[in-house]
Design a protein around this motif. Sequence first.
Motif, PDB file in Angstrom:
ATOM      1  N   PRO A  92       0.838  -1.205   0.000  1.00 52.23           N
ATOM      2  CA  PRO A  92       0.000   0.000   0.000  1.00 52.23           C
ATOM      3  C   PRO A  92       0.875   1.258   0.000  1.00 52.23           C
ATOM      4  CG  PRO A  92      -0.048  -1.055   2.150  1.00 52.23           C
ATOM      5  CD  PRO A  92       0.796  -1.913   1.277  1.00 52.23           C
ATOM      6  N   LEU A  93       0.476   2.229  -0.793  1.00 58.24           N
ATOM      7  CA  LEU A  93       1.181   3.505  -0.844  1.00 58.24           C
ATOM      8  C   LEU A  93       0.314   4.546  -0.156  1.00 58.24           C
ATOM      9  CD1 LEU A  93       2.548   4.146  -4.433  1.00 58.24           C
ATOM     10  CD2 LEU A  93       3.822   3.780  -2.346  1.00 58.24           C
ATOM     11  N   ARG A  94       0.883   5.279   0.755  1.00 55.14           N
ATOM     12  CA  ARG A  94       0.095   6.322   1.405  1.00 55.14           C
ATOM     13  C   ARG A  94       0.342   7.657   0.711  1.00 55.14           C
ATOM     14  NH1 ARG A  94      -1.799   3.246   4.992  1.00 55.14           N
ATOM     15  NH2 ARG A  94      -0.380   1.667   5.812  1.00 55.14           N
ATOM     16  N   HIS A  95      -0.602   8.017  -0.127  1.00 57.18           N
ATOM     17  CA  HIS A  95      -0.415   9.269  -0.857  1.00 57.18           C
ATOM     18  C   HIS A  95      -1.279  10.383  -0.293  1.00 57.18           C
ATOM     19  CE1 HIS A  95      -4.186   8.254  -2.714  1.00 57.18           C
ATOM     20  NE2 HIS A  95      -3.685   7.130  -3.181  1.00 57.18           N
ATOM     21  N   GLY A  96      -2.269  10.020   0.530  1.00 59.82           N
ATOM     22  CA  GLY A  96      -3.042  11.043   1.222  1.00 59.82           C
ATOM     23  C   GLY A  96      -4.017  11.831   0.360  1.00 59.82           C
ATOM     24  N   LEU A  97      -4.276  11.359  -0.847  1.00 60.61           N
ATOM     25  CA  LEU A  97      -5.235  12.083  -1.695  1.00 60.61           C
ATOM     26  C   LEU A  97      -6.653  11.603  -1.381  1.00 60.61           C
ATOM     27  CD1 LEU A  97      -3.513  12.176  -5.189  1.00 60.61           C
ATOM     28  CD2 LEU A  97      -3.709  13.996  -3.519  1.00 60.61           C
ATOM     29  N   LYS A  98      -7.556  12.565  -1.291  1.00 63.78           N
ATOM     30  CA  LYS A  98      -8.921  12.183  -0.929  1.00 63.78           C
ATOM     31  C   LYS A  98      -9.734  11.821  -2.169  1.00 63.78           C
ATOM     32  CE  LYS A  98      -9.098  14.770   3.368  1.00 63.78           C
ATOM     33  NZ  LYS A  98      -8.296  16.005   3.273  1.00 63.78           N
ATOM     34  N   SER A  99      -9.557  12.588  -3.215  1.00 68.27           N
ATOM     35  CA  SER A  99     -10.351  12.310  -4.412  1.00 68.27           C
ATOM     36  C   SER A  99      -9.781  11.108  -5.163  1.00 68.27           C
ATOM     37  CB  SER A  99     -10.376  13.542  -5.313  1.00 68.27           C
ATOM     38  OG  SER A  99      -9.323  14.395  -5.001  1.00 68.27           O
ATOM     39  N   PRO A 100     -10.577  10.484  -6.009  1.00 66.56           N
ATOM     40  CA  PRO A 100     -10.116   9.309  -6.744  1.00 66.56           C
ATOM     41  C   PRO A 100      -8.944   9.649  -7.680  1.00 66.56           C
ATOM     42  CG  PRO A 100     -12.361   9.917  -7.375  1.00 66.56           C
ATOM     43  CD  PRO A 100     -11.985  10.799  -6.253  1.00 66.56           C
ATOM     44  N   ILE A 101      -8.123   8.647  -7.914  1.00 66.83           N
ATOM     45  CA  ILE A 101      -6.940   8.856  -8.739  1.00 66.83           C
ATOM     46  C   ILE A 101      -7.316   8.810 -10.209  1.00 66.83           C
ATOM     47  CG2 ILE A 101      -4.726   7.850  -9.388  1.00 66.83           C
ATOM     48  CD1 ILE A 101      -4.660   6.724  -6.520  1.00 66.83           C
ATOM     49  N   SER A 102      -6.839   9.742 -10.971  1.00 70.61           N
ATOM     50  CA  SER A 102      -7.145   9.713 -12.401  1.00 70.61           C
ATOM     51  C   SER A 102      -5.943   9.265 -13.216  1.00 70.61           C
ATOM     52  CB  SER A 102      -7.596  11.094 -12.866  1.00 70.61           C
ATOM     53  OG  SER A 102      -6.489  11.965 -12.884  1.00 70.61           O
ATOM     54  N   ARG A 103      -4.741   9.541 -12.711  1.00 77.08           N
ATOM     55  CA  ARG A 103      -3.576   9.200 -13.507  1.00 77.08           C
ATOM     56  C   ARG A 103      -2.422   8.823 -12.575  1.00 77.08           C
ATOM     57  NH1 ARG A 103      -0.179  11.813 -17.131  1.00 77.08           N
ATOM     58  NH2 ARG A 103      -0.520  13.872 -16.272  1.00 77.08           N
ATOM     59  N   LEU A 104      -1.578   7.959 -13.091  1.00 75.61           N
ATOM     60  CA  LEU A 104      -0.460   7.471 -12.295  1.00 75.61           C
ATOM     61  C   LEU A 104       0.760   7.470 -13.197  1.00 75.61           C
ATOM     62  CD1 LEU A 104      -0.349   6.281  -9.433  1.00 75.61           C
ATOM     63  CD2 LEU A 104      -0.524   4.027 -10.456  1.00 75.61           C
ATOM     64  N   SER A 105       1.881   7.977 -12.702  1.00 73.44           N
ATOM     65  CA  SER A 105       3.088   7.938 -13.519  1.00 73.44           C
ATOM     66  C   SER A 105       4.233   7.406 -12.665  1.00 73.44           C
ATOM     67  CB  SER A 105       3.380   9.344 -14.034  1.00 73.44           C
ATOM     68  OG  SER A 105       4.754   9.549 -14.121  1.00 73.44           O
ATOM     69  N   ILE A 106       4.946   6.451 -13.213  1.00 76.75           N
ATOM     70  CA  ILE A 106       6.028   5.827 -12.454  1.00 76.75           C
ATOM     71  C   ILE A 106       7.329   6.004 -13.214  1.00 76.75           C
ATOM     72  CG2 ILE A 106       6.868   3.683 -11.438  1.00 76.75           C
ATOM     73  CD1 ILE A 106       4.022   2.690 -11.373  1.00 76.75           C
ATOM     74  N   SER A 107       8.343   6.487 -12.515  1.00 78.25           N
ATOM     75  CA  SER A 107       9.645   6.615 -13.174  1.00 78.25           C
ATOM     76  C   SER A 107      10.738   6.309 -12.159  1.00 78.25           C
ATOM     77  CB  SER A 107       9.810   8.031 -13.711  1.00 78.25           C
ATOM     78  OG  SER A 107       9.766   8.939 -12.635  1.00 78.25           O
ATOM     79  N   TRP A 108      11.942   6.054 -12.652  1.00 75.57           N
ATOM     80  CA  TRP A 108      13.059   5.811 -11.751  1.00 75.57           C
ATOM     81  C   TRP A 108      13.502   7.115 -11.134  1.00 75.57           C
ATOM     82  CZ3 TRP A 108      14.374   1.478  -9.704  1.00 75.57           C
ATOM     83  CH2 TRP A 108      14.165   0.293 -10.392  1.00 75.57           C
ATOM     84  N   SER A 109      13.754   7.049  -9.850  1.00 74.42           N
ATOM     85  CA  SER A 109      14.348   8.199  -9.183  1.00 74.42           C
ATOM     86  C   SER A 109      15.806   7.847  -8.927  1.00 74.42           C
ATOM     87  CB  SER A 109      13.575   8.460  -7.905  1.00 74.42           C
ATOM     88  OG  SER A 109      14.128   9.523  -7.213  1.00 74.42           O
ATOM     89  N   ARG A 110      16.414   8.473  -7.909  1.00 74.30           N
ATOM     90  CA  ARG A 110      17.814   8.165  -7.635  1.00 74.30           C
ATOM     91  C   ARG A 110      17.957   6.781  -7.051  1.00 74.30           C
ATOM     92  NH1 ARG A 110      19.095  13.397  -4.253  1.00 74.30           N
ATOM     93  NH2 ARG A 110      17.314  12.531  -3.183  1.00 74.30           N
ATOM     94  N   GLY A 111      19.053   6.112  -7.382  1.00 72.81           N
ATOM     95  CA  GLY A 111      19.356   4.818  -6.790  1.00 72.81           C
ATOM     96  C   GLY A 111      18.260   3.806  -7.012  1.00 72.81           C
TER      97      GLY A 111
END
Lengths: 347, 715
Positions: free
Chosen positions: B27-46
Amino acid sequence: MAFAESQNPLRVHRIPQSRYIDAVRWLSPVSPSDRFAAIAYFDADTNSPSIEIAYVDPNPQSSSPTLTPQSSWTSPSRISSLKTAHSTPQPLLAAATFSGSLHILASDLINGGVMESEATVSELGFHSGPVSAVDLREGGTECVSVGEDGRVNLVSFVGDSSKLSYRRIFDANGLVGYTAVKWASPSEFATGGYGFGIQWWDQRTSGGPVLQFKGNWCQGKTSGIVHSIDIHPSRKHTCLAGGSSGTVFAWDRRAAQQPIVLSGAGTGEAPNSLLSESEVWEVQYDRYTRRSNISNISSTRILPVMICSEDGILAVIEQGKQFLKHNYYELDRTIAKVETYIKRSHC
Amino acid sequence: MPGVSSDSARGALVPLSPESPAAAVYPLRHGLKSPISRLSISWSRGNSLRVSVFAAPSSDGSVNDGDGGKVVEVKLGGGDGEISEAHWRRIAYGSVSPFALLQSRKNAVFSLSKFSMNSSPYDGDWWDYIMEYSKDINALLVNQKSASVPVLDDPKSVITKGEEPTSLKAAWELLEMFYAEKPSHSWLPERLVDWLADYDSLFSGTHPTVHSKLVDFQKELVNLQVVEDDPKYWEVMSSALAVGWLNIVVKMLRLHGSYRLDQLSNRETENGLVEAVAVLISKMPRMRLEHEAGKLGECYKAKPDFVKAWEKWRGQINKLDSSAFWFQCAHQQTREGLRSMLQIMLGNANSLCSATYNWIELYISHFLYMRPLTVGLESMYSLAQKSIQLKPMASAHRLMGLIIGILGENTEVVLAECLKGFGPWMVAHAIELLTAGSDHAEMLLHEERQNLGGISIEELHRLVYAQVLSSFPLTWQIAPIYLISCMKHGMVLLQRLLSKQPVQDNQLLLKSIEICRLYELHSVTSNIMKIAGVHHWKHGRKGSGVFWLQQARDEYRLNRIALQLFDSVGKTISDESFKQWEGLIQLLGSDSKTAGGLEFLHKYRDFKKSLRQIHDGKATDSARQAVESLISLMKNPSTPQRFWLPLLYDSLKLLNWKERPLLNVSQTNLLLNKLQELSMARLRPDFIESELPPQALNSVRLALGTNLGRAILEE
């Protein structure tokens, strides 16, 4: 000129840290045996910048000194410049950040080094982009900040207001960027920037620098950035500067536009006058070794200079000597000089 | 949408492949109340993944707290449990100089061997270099958080806690003893005995070990009144004896109750037997160079001496075993315990097997008591296979896999075990040891392979390690050392690494430039400088931008930005703002080559300066200077056409100079020609009109005409 190792090499201790060290300064000692340092850290793993007051234990039994953290202050952004004013036992710290804010912190060294944020300037328009350098006036209540945005601000902190007031001394609108600053007297200071330029300011004169130095650098020499300036209290006519390509030079305001090059390429002298080819991060007059006979040194001669560079060289340079003394610092002389060294081996 | 569970409010991410047997949900805690419309995943550092979560805009258009989006960083993998990330970085930084030193020595040795055909490159100092490298690396692996060593020797403390061992160090020492200490192969069994003594505790996590049994017994020992009554006492001693921990065994034997003064008289025979065994143990002949001071056992360097002592020792054990004193020993546990210890010393296979807990311990006990003369990897390997058969294990510890690979002389297995168990750092550095003395391994690892894109296995692993270093902001700056040791792809990747570094931070920028300087990558330097220049320029730091473009000698961009600068010059270069420009013009310097089209600004400044001095009243000389500046400006092709009229208009005072004409005939003609050219150009659609009064052109023309007349008269 040639380099020679010092006759009695000083010992260099490594104290590996697990975080980036963005800046480090000695705090003036409370007693001869109790020494404290202020260290600006950046933890890359958690993205958290902070300033810590650490007790430096010379630890004569063990092989190397230890740092014991006393207190910590979390910064809103990475520290771009850190300066201290030597008042005991409550030294003041001025910390500037990459997000363009300035923080005045006070530390109580007698009560366990507790650090408190005295005041902050962070409003929009103070600086646009990072503050590249700050300097606290010794014993005074003023701090000057400069940035590559071309702004020169004077911050005064009188009383206990948590909001600092600042005065814009000059705004070059980005046409000129400043990367170093140093107070010379209660009203005068010097800034340094690109192209090995130095500007001399007097806060009583408005509308720009009083004097500018560009220098008649030798032909074909690549230019560079001034990273650090020092001015000796007894010789205010001379600005000492260090910057790119191992360049260390002095500008005597009485001698107009000719730099006195202590180290660096393109000086026209033998190539071995080059101490280092990388960035000279800090220059400081050597206030420790020759305190007694400063008055004996002619006023046209440059006093001995301590430098540290990106490639890990810590050295003392003397002008006009048959050789330049080239040695490593003792840690307790000035931690600030070891800054880059630690940075290189930060792990 | 795939990848997002239906319960999007909690934002659980599910792996995409449904057939994956162990689908883990984090589970990811993102704290958004409204439903998610879009998700983007990319590499960060390390090892971090950056997950950007965008909330759907609320339907009624109102803005609530928790709207918009959140960026969450997810760290993958907990890293190595026994080594912290900070320690890893210390290892990474520390191994740079041994690695670089070895590479330069290798190059020197290699180039030397080219000249003398018949000498092998690997002799003389070669083994010293390898050993130095190995020792330097080994020293880095010492655990930082070492336990405190008690000052007083506690008689009841049977095991002393030194530094906390790590598997990494254990693995490196294995590689060191098998590959770097090649010439001393006959001592290998004894080296393994020492190795196990140091690292047996590492296996305790996954397997029962002698060490863990000792630790358990140590805890009970405090509460035991009569140790010899406890069967565990004898069990543990037999086990410790089986793996050759002689000092511990002798110390434990001396805890036997018969040593107590009040019992010595009643248990004289019993005590005699205990002491006899203790003495025999401490006299055990060992085939090795030397012992650490204080270690029990007698060392023999030469095989005949050892065999003689060994036979004699075994004879003594046999004699004691068959002596009549055993019948006079009343204490049953002591009698049985001591005799089973004698069996271990005599190399009884069953006793050894029951005294040890895993195959490595059994293996070591075989070296000690059954086959002390084992030489050669082949026989060591077959003995290991036999031990594994006797003590099979469900799961293998990463060190065990490594040992099997080494003994089996299978370089590929060793590499694979290193990579699997210890990661890219280990492989990149261990290859130096693997190739040190083995032609076979050298061929295997240095051969260029088609399936690897023409690079060797060695280069592949260095590149992989460099890639790991590059992805962390704290270690990217040491990656170049490894990249330049890669013949084929190293340089290209180094250039890419440097070009990828962000330019916003001056320190980082200067570091990149410094690295470029070290490796003479001049084109990369100038590229970085160009990027930095444009970046600063775009962010309003014109001075910094011009500086970097000048450093890069980028005429093209300097000319481009010159045009932009001129726009603001036309508007703002008044007397008040002159100070701002002054600094930039100083920066441009007098060297017109690096200034590009900005050279104009320099001359313009001189012109303005002399004009100002006229106003200040320093009349004729300044006026003459101003005219010179004006003429050189108008002659110079770098002066943009749109400045011609403003320049001339500014100079009206010069053209109408009262005392005498300041411009001669040819100078006036030049200006008139320019004016004509300008009039023609105004007809073109792309002409930019200057913000001057409409009569400006005419007043300049008139002034020039008047001046021409006066000049002709004077001449």
